[in-house]
Design an enzyme around this catalytic site. Structure first.
Site, PDB file in Angstrom:
ATOM      1  N   VAL A  87       0.833  -1.201   0.000  1.00 35.95           N
ATOM      2  CA  VAL A  87       0.000   0.000   0.000  1.00 35.95           C
ATOM      3  C   VAL A  87       0.870   1.255   0.000  1.00 35.95           C
ATOM      4  CG1 VAL A  87      -1.756   1.298   1.277  1.00 35.95           C
ATOM      5  CG2 VAL A  87      -1.949  -1.181   1.058  1.00 35.95           C
ATOM      6  N   ALA A  90       2.029   1.763  -3.485  1.00 34.30           N
ATOM      7  CA  ALA A  90       0.912   2.258  -4.289  1.00 34.30           C
ATOM      8  C   ALA A  90       0.624   3.721  -3.984  1.00 34.30           C
ATOM      9  CB  ALA A  90      -0.333   1.409  -4.029  1.00 34.30           C
ATOM     10  N   GLU A  91       0.540   4.082  -2.708  1.00 33.19           N
ATOM     11  CA  GLU A  91       0.230   5.466  -2.345  1.00 33.19           C
ATOM     12  C   GLU A  91       1.347   6.410  -2.770  1.00 33.19           C
ATOM     13  OE1 GLU A  91      -1.616   8.191   1.211  1.00 33.19           O
ATOM     14  OE2 GLU A  91      -1.115   6.106   1.657  1.00 33.19           O
ATOM     15  N   THR A  92       2.574   5.964  -2.685  1.00 30.70           N
ATOM     16  CA  THR A  92       3.694   6.793  -3.131  1.00 30.70           C
ATOM     17  C   THR A  92       3.576   7.104  -4.621  1.00 30.70           C
ATOM     18  OG1 THR A  92       5.178   5.934  -1.430  1.00 30.70           O
ATOM     19  CG2 THR A  92       6.217   6.866  -3.404  1.00 30.70           C
TER      20      THR A  92
END
Length: 166
Positions: A87, A90-92
């Site tokens: 996650v 992904a968020e980065t």
């Protein structure tokens, strides 16, 4: 996206200013210089969770941003890649793409992230690709697909960012 140096001023409370000389000088609340190239984003990641997890950005632009991360050092006690690490990758990627969309005078901040984990990974690297679903004036949304070295889908995430400023 071209790999040219960023020259745009940063903004803090409505006043344009130049970037601080170092991350330590940025503690006054000012935003650091706006990174525009993959190399500048790599430099901006020094001393952050991005660096700690070994996330390497490979392509940066508002429509599509990619990167990878080693599995080693990012596992849970059972030896599988930690879901939180997936996650974070992904968020980065989605956040970097959203910030590129926002530009140097606005800020992209995470509003919501969700993820589905499809398979475990024990070794090698994982690779992520954030693709824009929506790039608007006040929000941006991205789908991020994380795959293993064999190209098998490990995680699918969706990130929505709010665009603040002007």
């Amino acid at each position: 996206m071209t790999d040219t140096p960023a020259t745009a001023p940063t903004r803090t409370t409505g006043t344009a200013r130049t970037a601080p000389a170092s991350r330590e000088d940025a503690d006054d609340g000012a935003r650091p210089a706006f990174p525009t190239t993959t190399d500048e984003w790599r430099s901006a990641a020094r001393g952050t969770l991005i660096e700690r997890l070994g996330i390497e950005l490979t392509h940066v632009d508002p429509e599509r941003t990619t990167g990878s991360m080693p599995v080693a050092g990012n596992t849970q006690p059972a030896g599988l890649l930690h879901g939180g690490a997936s996650v974070t990758l992904a968020e980065t990627l989605g956040s970097v793409a959203a910030q590129q969309h926002a530009g140097p005078t606005r800020a992209a901040v995470g509003l919501e992230v969700n993820a589905t984990h499809h398979r475990g990974v024990r070794s090698g690297s994982v690779h992520g690709e954030a693709r824009a679903l929506h790039r608007g004036r006040s929000t941006a949304a991205y789908e991020i697909v994380v795959t293993d070295d064999a190209g098998r889908r490990v995680c699918t995430a969706r990130l929505t960012c709010m665009i603040l400023g002007d």
